[in-house]
Every structure is written in C-alpha cells, then in structure tokens.
Motif scaffolding. Sequence first.
Motif, PDB file in Angstrom:
ATOM      1  N   ILE A  34       0.451  -1.026   0.059  1.00 31.87           N
ATOM      2  CA  ILE A  34       0.018  -0.138   0.024  1.00 31.87           C
ATOM      3  C   ILE A  34       0.403   1.128  -0.236  1.00 31.87           C
ATOM      4  CG2 ILE A  34      -1.557   1.200   1.439  1.00 31.87           C
ATOM      5  CD1 ILE A  34      -2.984  -1.406   2.295  1.00 31.87           C
ATOM      6  N   ILE A  35       2.050   1.260   0.733  1.00 30.86           N
ATOM      7  CA  ILE A  35       3.166   1.998   0.536  1.00 30.86           C
ATOM      8  C   ILE A  35       3.702   2.590  -1.094  1.00 30.86           C
ATOM      9  CG2 ILE A  35       5.409   3.452   1.419  1.00 30.86           C
ATOM     10  CD1 ILE A  35       2.877   3.025   3.729  1.00 30.86           C
ATOM     11  N   PHE A  36       3.730   1.428  -1.410  1.00 33.23           N
ATOM     12  CA  PHE A  36       4.787   1.532  -2.808  1.00 33.23           C
ATOM     13  C   PHE A  36       3.321   2.194  -3.393  1.00 33.23           C
ATOM     14  CE2 PHE A  36       5.025  -0.437  -6.794  1.00 33.23           C
ATOM     15  CZ  PHE A  36       6.556   0.398  -7.283  1.00 33.23           C
ATOM     16  N   LEU A  37       1.831   2.039  -3.376  1.00 35.69           N
ATOM     17  CA  LEU A  37       1.055   2.273  -4.402  1.00 35.69           C
ATOM     18  C   LEU A  37       0.559   4.045  -4.118  1.00 35.69           C
ATOM     19  CD1 LEU A  37      -0.737   1.160  -6.216  1.00 35.69           C
ATOM     20  CD2 LEU A  37      -2.407   0.728  -4.226  1.00 35.69           C
ATOM     21  N   ILE A  38       0.967   4.259  -2.935  1.00 33.61           N
ATOM     22  CA  ILE A  38       0.446   5.489  -2.655  1.00 33.61           C
ATOM     23  C   ILE A  38       1.600   5.959  -3.069  1.00 33.61           C
ATOM     24  CG2 ILE A  38       0.304   7.188  -0.921  1.00 33.61           C
ATOM     25  CD1 ILE A  38      -0.872   5.412   0.981  1.00 33.61           C
ATOM     26  N   PHE A  39       2.409   6.007  -2.323  1.00 34.91           N
ATOM     27  CA  PHE A  39       4.091   6.490  -3.142  1.00 34.91           C
ATOM     28  C   PHE A  39       4.117   7.156  -5.344  1.00 34.91           C
ATOM     29  CE2 PHE A  39       8.656   6.747  -5.083  1.00 34.91           C
ATOM     30  CZ  PHE A  39       8.605   7.914  -4.903  1.00 34.91           C
ATOM     31  N   VAL A  40       3.253   5.709  -6.451  1.00 38.91           N
ATOM     32  CA  VAL A  40       3.770   5.410  -7.181  1.00 38.91           C
ATOM     33  C   VAL A  40       2.275   6.839  -7.604  1.00 38.91           C
ATOM     34  CG1 VAL A  40       2.913   4.483  -9.746  1.00 38.91           C
ATOM     35  CG2 VAL A  40       4.581   3.539  -7.970  1.00 38.91           C
TER      36      VAL A  40
END
Length: 329
Positions: free
Chosen positions: A41-47
Amino acid sequence: MKAYQEPNNFFKYNIKTLLKFKKTFTGDDAFKIITSLFALIIFLIFVLIIYEIFKESQLSIQTFGIKFLTGTKWDPVSQVFGALPLILGTLITSIIALIISVPISLGVGLALSEYMPKSLGFLFSFLVELLAAVPSVIYGLWGIFVLIPFLRDSVYQFLQTTLGFIPIFSGPIYGGGTLTGGIILAIMVIPIISAIFRDLFLIVPISQKEAIIALGATKWETVKILISYTRSGVIGAIILGFGRAFGETMAITMVIGNKFQFLPSSLFDAWYTMAAIIANELLEATYDLYISALINVGLVLLLVSLLINILARLIVWRTLKLVKGIARE
C-alpha cells in the motif's frame, strides 16, 4: 449403491485437500501475506502521488517545456511562468542551512558519542530526537516572534557594520529574508544530522578506538580518525539534511519574505522558494494553467528531493554495512 458412494468419495477428497492445505498454509503464512499487502500500500500511494502530480502538470509542461525551468518571470496576469528563481532560492537557502548546521551537528554528534557520560548523553539524545519531531509550523511561529526580532536588532546590525563593504551584507534590513530562511532551516536540520552523526560514531568498533589511543593519539586526533573512518556516512548524513532543508515548506514560508525575483540584493533581502510559492498561491490560482504551473513546481521539488534522499540513504546504508561488517570480524 454407486449413486450414494460418489458424493461420499467427493466429500472425503475435499476434506483431505482442506486438511493438507491447512498443514501447508499456516497462520504465519497468512500474517506474512497481510503485512506484505500493507507494505505494498505504501508503494502504491507513492506511485499514485507521482502519477497524479505528473498528470496535473501536463498542461504546464506542454505549454512551456524546458523554458519552465529556465524562465525568470512569474506573472499570473500575463500567464507566463518560469521557476528558475524559485529553484535558486530553494538551493541557496538549503546551502546556507548546511553551512550553519554541519559544524554544529558534528559537535553535537561527537559530544553525545565520545565526551558526555552515558546518562547525560541519553538525556541529550532524547532532546535532539524530540526537536526533530517538532512540527515545522512551530519553528515558523518561533521564527516570526523570536528569531526575526533578535536577528534584526542584534546580529544583522553587527554583520552590516563589520561586513557591510561586501554586497551580500549590504542593503536594508527587514528581519525576515534569505539569511533568516537559511538559519531557520539550519535549526530544523541540526537534530536530524546530529542523530545520524551520533549513530555513526557509536558504531565504530571499540577495538579501533582503543588501537588509536594505544598508539598515543590525542583526543582530537582520535576524533579526526573517527570522522575519516565514517566519512561516507558523514557525507550521506549531510546530503540527507540537505534534502530535508530542500523540501521544507511552512517554516521557510513564514520567514523568507516571499518575494519573487531572480536574485536578492543581499542576504537580508526577501526571496522565494518552490515550497513557499505553492503554499502561498495554490488557493489563489484561478485558471488551469496557473494551477498546472504550481503543480509543475511541486513535481520539480518532488523529483529533486527524491534523488537527494535516495543518494543519501544509499551512502549511509553502505557505510553502516561496511562498519558493522568490520566490527563482526
């Protein structure tokens, strides 16, 4: 009889499959998958953040192209936008912050790791980490009501009297301005750089320190060797502090004066940074190109901050890995 046996065999087969699956898929596996999803989820938010900022800045990118980065005019009435003075303002205030903060942070890191008693060092380490957690708007308020009057009435007058023949220390003194912005950024990054310096000096193997002292080195010579031993990490910590100062918004917005110009007449003159102009003008932007230009400034700020932080993290991690590897040997 066969009509009754087939469902029973099918039922038995499924029970065996479920029991086998239960044995192979344990609760630990489920926990591992759930935590991995949280990390994803963290990676998804960043992208999504990068994608959204890039999409919303497309109108500005298509209209101005590379001239957006080299332009020196910011005129919402004429619909002309150039971000070079903002980039310079952000860079110069961040460099001033580093010039002030690095020597102080080095002293704090050495005092906490080498000179102070452990009980006292623990207390000061806690205070340093506490300062790093103070919201930037608090630093900004303190800058307006305490720092600016003090600098204007005591420090800047002295600087102009003694160094006024140098152009950067001449001109009218307002209190807020480029130098004040650099000083408030320095105060904000000192806890971050100090904490990393302290950790770097603490992980130097005791055997190395004892060997240096056994060879007859003085305390000052020992400190010089410690800094040399961890120089990659020291450089990484400085770059990390630079990245923190580069992306700061509220505190710098409240003290720098917010004046759009290519270069200020002196260090006492007002200037602007990329983060400050976004915070000040986004709510006043009344048409699409204006909003897109501000988001484009945010895209530049994000990409530069990202590169600085990645570079700093890589250097610090590499140093910590090398030093810990030597310590284990």
